[in-house]
Design an enzyme around this catalytic site. Structure first.
Site, PDB file in Angstrom:
ATOM      1  N   CYS A  33      37.795 -10.771  54.152  1.00 35.76           N
ATOM      2  CA  CYS A  33      37.750 -12.297  54.048  1.00 35.76           C
ATOM      3  C   CYS A  33      36.150 -12.818  55.334  1.00 35.76           C
ATOM      4  CB  CYS A  33      39.056 -12.835  54.662  1.00 35.76           C
ATOM      5  SG  CYS A  33      39.008 -14.757  54.988  1.00 35.76           S
ATOM      6  N   CYS A  93      39.186 -13.673  57.968  1.00 38.40           N
ATOM      7  CA  CYS A  93      40.033 -13.419  58.981  1.00 38.40           C
ATOM      8  C   CYS A  93      39.590 -12.089  58.557  1.00 38.40           C
ATOM      9  CB  CYS A  93      41.692 -14.533  58.207  1.00 38.40           C
ATOM     10  SG  CYS A  93      42.173 -13.255  56.776  1.00 38.40           S
ATOM     11  N   ASP A 121      22.376 -34.773  20.516  1.00 40.68           N
ATOM     12  CA  ASP A 121      22.732 -33.849  21.152  1.00 40.68           C
ATOM     13  C   ASP A 121      25.012 -34.785  21.181  1.00 40.68           C
ATOM     14  OD1 ASP A 121      24.018 -32.072  22.472  1.00 40.68           O
ATOM     15  OD2 ASP A 121      23.777 -33.120  24.723  1.00 40.68           O
ATOM     16  N   LYS A 166      13.843 -26.861  22.493  1.00 35.29           N
ATOM     17  CA  LYS A 166      15.006 -27.918  23.215  1.00 35.29           C
ATOM     18  C   LYS A 166      14.456 -27.994  24.745  1.00 35.29           C
ATOM     19  CE  LYS A 166      19.221 -26.785  23.354  1.00 35.29           C
ATOM     20  NZ  LYS A 166      20.318 -25.737  22.928  1.00 35.29           N
ATOM     21  N   CYS A 201      45.022 -16.564  57.391  1.00 34.68           N
ATOM     22  CA  CYS A 201      44.057 -17.067  57.831  1.00 34.68           C
ATOM     23  C   CYS A 201      43.448 -18.469  57.727  1.00 34.68           C
ATOM     24  CB  CYS A 201      43.268 -17.243  55.886  1.00 34.68           C
ATOM     25  SG  CYS A 201      41.370 -17.217  55.743  1.00 34.68           S
ATOM     26  N   LYS A 221      16.797 -33.767  18.261  1.00 30.11           N
ATOM     27  CA  LYS A 221      17.607 -33.647  17.927  1.00 30.11           C
ATOM     28  C   LYS A 221      18.787 -34.344  18.739  1.00 30.11           C
ATOM     29  CE  LYS A 221      19.350 -28.817  19.376  1.00 30.11           C
ATOM     30  NZ  LYS A 221      20.391 -28.744  18.883  1.00 30.11           N
ATOM     31  N   GLU A 243      11.991 -34.510  14.199  1.00 34.38           N
ATOM     32  CA  GLU A 243      12.716 -34.839  14.884  1.00 34.38           C
ATOM     33  C   GLU A 243      13.528 -34.906  15.725  1.00 34.38           C
ATOM     34  OE1 GLU A 243      15.617 -33.796  11.213  1.00 34.38           O
ATOM     35  OE2 GLU A 243      14.219 -34.276   9.295  1.00 34.38           O
ATOM     36  N   CYS A 279      41.511 -13.999  49.323  1.00 32.43           N
ATOM     37  CA  CYS A 279      41.909 -13.760  50.845  1.00 32.43           C
ATOM     38  C   CYS A 279      43.854 -13.567  50.447  1.00 32.43           C
ATOM     39  CB  CYS A 279      41.286 -14.768  51.757  1.00 32.43           C
ATOM     40  SG  CYS A 279      42.258 -14.273  53.466  1.00 32.43           S
ATOM     41  N   TYR A 322      20.913 -36.187   8.967  1.00 29.14           N
ATOM     42  CA  TYR A 322      19.482 -34.791   9.223  1.00 29.14           C
ATOM     43  C   TYR A 322      18.738 -34.854   8.200  1.00 29.14           C
ATOM     44  CZ  TYR A 322      22.550 -32.769  11.975  1.00 29.14           C
ATOM     45  OH  TYR A 322      23.227 -32.031  12.677  1.00 29.14           O
TER      46      TYR A 322
HETATM   47  S1  IVH Z   1      18.648 -29.783  11.039  1.00 30.04           S
HETATM   48  C1  IVH Z   1      19.926 -26.260   8.118  1.00 30.04           C
HETATM   49  N1  IVH Z   1      18.182 -31.411  12.280  1.00 30.04           N
HETATM   50  O1  IVH Z   1      21.342 -28.890  16.624  1.00 30.04           O
HETATM   51  C2  IVH Z   1      19.922 -27.574   8.678  1.00 30.04           C
HETATM   52  N2  IVH Z   1      20.125 -30.150  13.118  1.00 30.04           N
HETATM   53  O2  IVH Z   1      21.897 -26.452  17.652  1.00 30.04           O
HETATM   54  C3  IVH Z   1      20.004 -27.276   9.997  1.00 30.04           C
HETATM   55  N3  IVH Z   1      20.722 -31.175  15.117  1.00 30.04           N
HETATM   56  O3  IVH Z   1      23.217 -27.201  14.235  1.00 30.04           O
HETATM   57  C4  IVH Z   1      20.098 -28.334  10.740  1.00 30.04           C
HETATM   58  N4  IVH Z   1      19.875 -32.614  15.267  1.00 30.04           N
HETATM   59  O4  IVH Z   1      23.987 -29.626  14.472  1.00 30.04           O
HETATM   60  C5  IVH Z   1      19.134 -30.676  12.057  1.00 30.04           C
HETATM   61  N5  IVH Z   1      17.867 -33.166  13.867  1.00 30.04           N
HETATM   62  C6  IVH Z   1      18.078 -32.593  12.859  1.00 30.04           C
HETATM   63  C7  IVH Z   1      19.279 -32.444  13.956  1.00 30.04           C
HETATM   64  C8  IVH Z   1      19.723 -30.831  14.063  1.00 30.04           C
HETATM   65  C9  IVH Z   1      20.945 -32.014  16.150  1.00 30.04           C
HETATM   66  C10 IVH Z   1      22.167 -30.426  15.728  1.00 30.04           C
HETATM   67  C11 IVH Z   1      22.955 -29.631  14.866  1.00 30.04           C
HETATM   68  C12 IVH Z   1      22.250 -27.978  14.247  1.00 30.04           C
HETATM   69  C13 IVH Z   1      22.391 -28.146  16.314  1.00 30.04           C
HETATM   70  C14 IVH Z   1      21.815 -26.696  16.220  1.00 30.04           C
END
Ligand code: IVH
Length: 724
Positions: free
Chosen positions: A441, A444, A152, A347, A465, A150, A148, A459, A260
């Site tokens: 510095c 000066c 932000d 990441k 200065c 991730k 999936e 400084c 998720y």
């Molecule tokens: S699963 C036990 N799935 O990333 C379940 N987290 O750096 C844990 N996050 O704390 C979370 N996308 O806030 C999961 N597809 C995704 C995610 C995700 C973003 C965040 C979440 C987690 C953090 C960890």
């Protein structure tokens, strides 16, 4: 590293990590990149692995970062495991990314299941290792992975009871979260009521609240127009917005949610993927970008695809999450104190460039702060060529263990000033040189000092200065101070020629002096002298700000000027007197006391007085008292610059404030006023007036010779004001 050294390093790392966790989760204003943070954490993990007896339960390796302003222990109450009972209310909260500091009005509830974080890596071989480990852990049983995006943003946990949204909690410290249900009800894609069928009578579903780029850009444009500081990135904007105290305002921020993780012991599903598909069928927002992968090859394909294509998504992602898909296997693998063993996050690295450090300069700023800046072999990075990057301070240099000649990673932190995020130790040559932070510095030669609690060296030769003097002169004439029209280069020339050494010298300049400047002719000299003459009528509060007293910004100067009324009262004020001024605390009070304890500063003020500058509020030209007792908030653009509009209000006895409250009398709206301010005014029942209304209010009383009407009441348009 021996045990003793490791102990010291571990303590240092824990402190740095805790501080950065606080900045990230509570203040929403991180000062290091995620990558730098993760590297610190990795170092701590590996040291703790080497010396397991040094692991303590409060180590940041053992708990998740907390978005709570303070822990439950702060109120002397413990979480009691009763999910129906709020356990803490009304703590003073930190200020979410640039939002005004607010009281934490959120009730707090314990999580039914701890809200954990994810183990993360930037290294694909660790994803391979995860897949191998999992496979071995499951005794070579057949299983799949759910891969999936991730997202932000900021984590959220929703509870639905009988198909109705019951509660929304932030992650908090993982055990207890802030109840943000009222706010979440204003997030468009979170249903209040589920559709379809088959949902458990009660269940928790977790996900992320994020702000799409479009909403982020719009919000920041609005904030800039309203002179509110912009958010650094969509993540900070999302978590700051989620903690706003006015739920309707949250609704205007354009937040979105993606879910998720369905939590529960007896879910009627075999796999995570089925659970999410079911959630989607109940009308819950679930990403359709996820994919079930059968092996590491397919996982890598997914990663490679999204590493490129994520750049075209309308929201921010910072990696890929790989989860064991079968729920029975997830249960088998279980959790560590901090992470599920059945998932890992890969990441994406922020765009970086590798280049060589040629040398390090130590730059002295206006306040005397010394900042190390690396000169680099020029390298292209995100569309520009980077030649210099900041190293922040000595602690950061030590943390990086940077040497001259090293190859370093450069990143555009916060998109503006590039910074060095790491050293490529494998490229370190024998001739690399340990840099020596100067003890004197560089401008000066005065021994540098480091005040307690300060990360930077200063400084202390404030008045001798050259760089500091020039910085102060530039500040003195700047727009919000004396508003003299001249560039930094002019100031530098005047200083180098020995014509201006202190601010008061500006006022003894003659036309002949000015004609000595490169390329200056009669007209430029006359214009400059005229601008200097006009500066003699800027109000006292601007003059006080212009003096450049450390920590005395525009707002503090205004409060101090209004409180004391005249400079002599400020000079003779005791610490107690100063502390009685709104917004003045110990640090500012000490700084003011120390400034006026210097005889040269008092002499300088005498000279400035003689030059005719305003040193009391009585002298400030009150044009009228037409607005006296009124507090006016302004928003949008006017026929005169916003600063001048504020001055106009104040010169007519009014008070200008930046935020709307019950004490606001009017919202003065120009063209394109901030929609949030307009909405809030409506909610609070505050009358909205236009520029013309204000001028009518000032009316014949204004009597300001500096205000001229341009044209005569053009029908249908506001009267134009010009201030000279
Ligand atoms: S699963 C036990 N799935 O990333 C379940 N987290 O750096 C844990 N996050 O704390 C979370 N996308 O806030 C999961 N597809 C995704 C995610 C995700 C973003 C965040 C979440 C987690 C953090 C960890």
């Amino acid at each position: 590293m021996n045990r003793e050294e490791a102990k010291i390093r571990i303590a240092g790392l824990r402190e740095t990590i805790n501080e950065n966790n606080r900045r990230y989760y509570v203040e929403n204003s991180p000062v290091i990149s995620d990558y730098e943070f993760d590297m610190l954490m990795n170092e701590l993990i590996s040291l703790e692995r080497q010396y397991p007896d040094l692991v303590t339960p409060d180590s940041p390796t053992q708990k998740v970062g907390s978005d709570l302003a303070s822990g439950p222990e702060a109120s002397g109450q413990e979480g009691n495991g009763d999910s129906g009972k709020a356990i803490r209310k009304d703590e003073t909260a930190g200020s979410p990314d640039n939002e005004p500091a607010v009281r934490n009005e959120f009730a707090q509830y314990p999580h039914r299941y701890p809200m954990l974080s994810l183990g993360n890596t930037y290294d694909i071989t660790e994803v391979e290792a995860f897949a191998d480990r999992t496979s071995r852990g499951l005794g070579e049983a057949q299983f799949t992975f759910s891969t999936e995006l991730k997202f932000d943003g900021t984590a959220i946990c929703l509870t639905y009871r009988d198909g109705v949204l019951f509660r929304a909690l932030t992650r908090g410290d993982g055990t207890i979260g802030d109840d943000v249900t009222a706010n979440v009800r204003h997030i468009g894609n979170i249903p209040q009521r589920l559709s379809g069928s088959g949902w458990p009578a009660e269940f928790e579903i977790r996900g992320e609240i994020y702000m799409p780029y479009k909403a982020f850009d719009r919000l920041n444009a609005e904030r800039e127009r309203d002179e509110d500081p912009p958010f650094a990135n969509p993540r900070n904007a999302a978590s700051g917005s989620l903690k706003l105290l006015n739920p309707k305002e949250v609704g205007h921020r354009g937040l979105e949610c993606t879910l998720y993780h369905l939590a529960g012991e007896d879910l009627p599903f075999q796999t995570h993927d089925q659970a999410l598909s079911a959630a989607a069928s109940w009308g819950l927002p679930v990403s359709d970008k996820r994919k079930v992968c059968r092996n590491i090859g397919e996982i890598k394909e997914y990663i490679d695809y999204w590493d490129v294509h994520r750049k075209f998504l309308p929201f921010a992602t910072d990696g890929i999450v790989i989860k064991v898909n079968e729920l029975a296997f997830q249960r088998l693998l279980g959790y560590t104190a901090k992470f599920p063993r059945w998932a890992v996050a890969y990441k994406f690295k922020a765009e970086q460039a590798l280049t060589k450090v040629r040398s390090i300069d130590y730059q002295v700023g206006r306040t005397g702060a010394v900042t190390p800046v690396a000169n680099l072999d020029p390298v292209p990075l995100s569309g520009t060529t980077v030649k210099r990057a900041t190293l922040h301070n000595l602690d950061q240099m030590r943390l990086l263990d940077i040497r001259i000649g090293d190859y370093v990673y450069v990143e555009k932190g916060g998109e503006i000033i590039p910074k060095i995020t790491g050293v490529e130790l494998s490229e370190r040559g024998k001739d690399s040189e340990i840099p020596e932070f100067p003890s004197l510095c560089p401008d000066c030669g005065t021994p540098l000092v480091r005040d307690e609690g300060e990360a930077r060296f200063f400084c202390p030769n404030t008045d001798g200065c050259p760089t500091q003097i020039m910085g102060k002169l530039v500040h003195f004439i700047s727009r919000k101070a004396m508003n003299v029209i001249a560039g930094d280069a002019t100031v530098e020339q005047l200083f180098r020629l020995g014509l201006v050494k202190t601010p008061a010298d500006f006022y003894s300049l003659t036309k002949e002096d000015l004609l000595r400047l490169d390329g200056w002719k009669d007209r430029s000299a006359e214009r400059f002298l005229k601008s200097l003459a006009a500066s003699k009528s800027v109000p006292f509060e601007h003059v006080l700000f212009a003096l450049g007293i450390r920590y005395v910004g525009e707002t503090t100067a205004k409060e101090v000027a209004r409180h004391f009324g005249k400079i002599d009262a400020v000079i003779s004020a005791s610490k107690e007197d100063l502390l009685a001024v709104k917004d003045v605390g110990e640090v500012i009070a000490d700084s003011i006391l120390s400034y006026f304890s210097v005889p040269a500063h008092i002499r300088e003020i005498e000279r400035l007085k003689e030059a005719g500058l305003r040193f009391s509020t009585d002298e400030d030209s009150m044009e009228s008292t037409a607005l006296s007792g009124l507090t006016i908030v302004i928003s949008g653009n006017f026929s005169i610059p916003r600063d001048e509009m504020k001055t106009l209000i104040e010169r007519n006895g009014g008070r200008n404030s930046s935020s709307l409250s019950n004490r606001t009398s009017y919202l003065l709206a120009g063209s394109r006023p901030g929609p949030e301010k307009m909405k809030k005014a409506e909610e609070l029942g505050i009358r909205v007036i236009g520029e013309k209304d204000l001028i009518d209010m000032i009316g014949g009383q204004a009597g300001n010779p500096d205000i001229h009407e341009k044209g005569s009441g053009d029908a249908g348009t506001d009267r134009q004001l010009t201030l000279f």
